[in-house]
Design a protein around this motif. Structure first.
Motif, PDB file in Angstrom:
ATOM      1  N   ALA A  64       0.954  -1.207   0.106  1.00 38.61           N
ATOM      2  CA  ALA A  64      -0.211  -0.004  -0.133  1.00 38.61           C
ATOM      3  C   ALA A  64       0.650   1.395   0.146  1.00 38.61           C
ATOM      4  O   ALA A  64       2.097   1.357   0.297  1.00 38.61           O
ATOM      5  CB  ALA A  64      -0.837   0.114   1.440  1.00 38.61           C
ATOM      6  N   HIS A  86      -6.766   0.332  -5.223  1.00 41.23           N
ATOM      7  CA  HIS A  86      -6.205  -1.020  -4.826  1.00 41.23           C
ATOM      8  C   HIS A  86      -5.146  -1.692  -5.659  1.00 41.23           C
ATOM      9  O   HIS A  86      -5.238  -1.519  -6.753  1.00 41.23           O
ATOM     10  CB  HIS A  86      -7.172  -1.773  -4.155  1.00 41.23           C
ATOM     11  CG  HIS A  86      -7.918  -2.463  -5.639  1.00 41.23           C
ATOM     12  ND1 HIS A  86      -7.352  -3.664  -5.895  1.00 41.23           N
ATOM     13  CD2 HIS A  86      -9.177  -2.224  -5.809  1.00 41.23           C
ATOM     14  CE1 HIS A  86      -8.486  -4.010  -6.818  1.00 41.23           C
ATOM     15  NE2 HIS A  86      -9.648  -3.252  -6.703  1.00 41.23           N
ATOM     16  N   ASP A 266      -4.100  -2.375  -0.226  1.00 38.32           N
ATOM     17  CA  ASP A 266      -3.902  -3.855  -0.592  1.00 38.32           C
ATOM     18  C   ASP A 266      -4.866  -4.297  -0.177  1.00 38.32           C
ATOM     19  O   ASP A 266      -5.914  -4.012   0.631  1.00 38.32           O
ATOM     20  CB  ASP A 266      -2.640  -4.365   0.064  1.00 38.32           C
ATOM     21  CG  ASP A 266      -2.274  -5.689  -0.607  1.00 38.32           C
ATOM     22  OD1 ASP A 266      -3.001  -6.167  -1.387  1.00 38.32           O
ATOM     23  OD2 ASP A 266      -1.147  -6.314  -0.116  1.00 38.32           O
ATOM     24  N   GLU A 268      -8.107  -5.465  -1.395  1.00 39.49           N
ATOM     25  CA  GLU A 268      -9.586  -5.111  -1.740  1.00 39.49           C
ATOM     26  C   GLU A 268     -10.093  -6.441  -2.072  1.00 39.49           C
ATOM     27  O   GLU A 268     -11.372  -6.663  -1.947  1.00 39.49           O
ATOM     28  CB  GLU A 268      -9.562  -4.177  -2.745  1.00 39.49           C
ATOM     29  CG  GLU A 268     -10.934  -3.580  -3.061  1.00 39.49           C
ATOM     30  CD  GLU A 268     -11.533  -4.343  -4.105  1.00 39.49           C
ATOM     31  OE1 GLU A 268     -12.777  -3.981  -4.313  1.00 39.49           O
ATOM     32  OE2 GLU A 268     -11.056  -5.094  -4.795  1.00 39.49           O
ATOM     33  N   SER A 272     -10.539  -6.313   2.291  1.00 32.85           N
ATOM     34  CA  SER A 272      -9.891  -4.921   2.933  1.00 32.85           C
ATOM     35  C   SER A 272      -9.522  -4.657   4.189  1.00 32.85           C
ATOM     36  O   SER A 272      -9.119  -3.725   4.946  1.00 32.85           O
ATOM     37  CB  SER A 272     -10.872  -3.769   2.576  1.00 32.85           C
ATOM     38  OG  SER A 272     -10.785  -3.609   1.000  1.00 32.85           O
ATOM     39  N   GLY A 277      -5.011  -2.529   4.304  1.00 30.95           N
ATOM     40  CA  GLY A 277      -6.327  -2.412   3.410  1.00 30.95           C
ATOM     41  C   GLY A 277      -7.244  -1.094   3.772  1.00 30.95           C
ATOM     42  O   GLY A 277      -6.848  -0.371   4.894  1.00 30.95           O
TER      43      GLY A 277
END
Length: 432
Positions: A64, A86, A266, A268, A272, A277
């Motif tokens: 992320a 994402h 990240d 998703e 999530s 997430g």
């Protein structure tokens, strides 16, 4: 960059490079960071004390990235304009004990991540990429971007019913890729191979987050090259557009009424709920710390969030010419028709009437057409980070995206012009 200086087909060329360089969420976040570094952004560590200086900054956590640009003179209560996306895509991921095999074939044990179109992974040359965690706790990205694995389909001679009854795959038995020959399956063989690929000493890797990817590069398709075929467009197309838009706005000079933000999460595809997430604390923590670093109070934080808007950008469904009856009969978004405004009254998407006005204004400013997407009432739609972002942070959120075919396939398809139309709309939104 102002919206009078627009992205063109060169943006799509760069998207193709981004897709090829980002076979995992960890690579995607790192690729976005590299682009932002070139635009003058600097990484800040979450363990450090943050300062309130102006300029571009970003936090990188696993797969992320959250990046933001503070204009000169921004007040602590200045609202944010966020592009959310994402980095992960449905695929096959390596299990904790990866070495397996049978009947003279050496195989890699994989688990299904998200909801992939499983048949799209069959008989395709696959590489292996992801993150290695070393004994000292540091991490190393690895990418074997050449034909290494393959999930072979059963020959039609051994399944005569497949043409009439369709392919039926068991997730456990039928999707384990082969990568060699031999009956001697040695524990640790795959990881030892990856240590060698990464130039690491034997036994240095203590953990791994690995996944397979198609090694076929993105490509223009069609007589007039008006289509783009490639992997992971759900949702690296949006990550790339958001990165390009943020870098353009930060480099455009002049005052900005809001603080533009890119939040690429990240996980998703599986709900999530992780520290990287959209349902985790990452975005809220970064925004709050930005307010407090500029001398703000909780009251400033509340004022900033109340004026904040997020565009949750994710791919959507173009009308499929062979399955038009699966789509809503009065909403037929077309590839090449510009970005989608995604609506669902049951809140699978976060868009409401006021959000529609925000996106319509951005598209009008950018000179970009947009389309409306709503699902057929008989077919429940998927969801995005949009409703999660709205509910977790109390932020007005609008769901948008680009229309594609073959969503969740190992290789997806869109109109070649739609990515830069989206990026232009995002620039206009972030500048507003």
């Amino acid at each position: 960059m102002s919206t009078s200086q627009r992205f063109d087909r060169g943006h799509t060329d760069d998207l193709m490079s981004f897709l090829a360089a980002s076979p995992s969420p960890y690579h995607a976040a790192a690729s976005a960071a590299q682009r932002l570094e070139k635009a003058g952004f600097r990484q800040v560590a979450e363990t450090d004390v943050w300062d309130g200086t102006s300029g571009g900054k970003y936090v990188l956590r696993g797969g992320a990235i959250v990046a933001w640009y503070v204009p000169e003179g921004a007040a602590p209560h200045t609202p944010f304009r966020i592009v959310g996306a994402h980095t992960d895509s449905p695929n096959l991921r390596v299990k904790p004990l990866p070495d397996t095999g049978a009947h003279g074939w050496r195989q890699v044990a994989v688990e299904i991540y998200g909801g992939p179109l499983m048949n799209s992974w069959l008989d395709r040359d696959l590489g292996l990429a992801g993150r290695l965690t070393l004994r000292d706790g540091s991490t190393r990205l690895v990418n074997v971007d050449r034909p290494l694995l393959r999930v072979p389909q059963l020959a039609i001679h051994l399944d005569r019913s497949v043409s009439a009854e369709g392919l039926k795959l068991d997730k456990q038995r039928h999707l384990q890729p082969v990568w060699g020959l031999g009956d001697d399956v040695r524990d640790g063989d795959l990881i030892a191979f990856l240590e060698q690929e990464a130039g690491l000493p034997t036994g240095e890797v203590a953990g791994w987050d690995l996944m397979v990817h198609s090694v076929e590069p993105p490509a223009y398709l069609g007589r007039d090259r008006e289509l783009l075929a490639g992997p992971r467009m759900d949702n690296l197309l949006s990550v790339h557009a958001g990165t390009a838009a943020l870098a353009a706005v930060a480099g455009g000079g002049g005052g900005l009424p809001c603080i533009p933000v890119l939040a690429a999460f990240d996980h998703e595809e599986n709900g999530s709920q992780s520290d990287t997430g959209a349902d985790g604390p990452l975005l809220g923590g970064v925004l709050e710390r930005s307010v407090f670093a500029r001398g703000g109070s909780y009251e400033d934080r509340a004022r900033a969030f109340a004026g904040t808007v997020c565009l949750s950008s994710d791919t959507g469904h173009a009308v499929h010419p062979n399955y038009a009856e699966r789509h809503d009969p009065t909403h037929h978004p077309r590839a090449g028709g510009g970005p989608l405004l995604k609506v669902n009254v049951n809140n699978r998407y976060a868009t409401d009437g006021s959000g529609r006005a925000v996106f319509a204004a951005a598209c009008e400013k950018a000179g970009v057409p947009f389309q409306s997407f709503v699902s057929n009432n008989s077919m429940p739609c998927g969801t995005t980070i949009g409703p999660i972002t709205a509910a977790r942070h109390g932020i007005r959120t609008v769901d948008i995206g680009v229309a594609i075919l073959s969503m969740h396939s190992a290789r997806e398809l869109c109109a070649a012009d739609d990515p830069f139309l989206l990026a232009n709309a995002l620039v206009a939104f972030l500048e507003s």
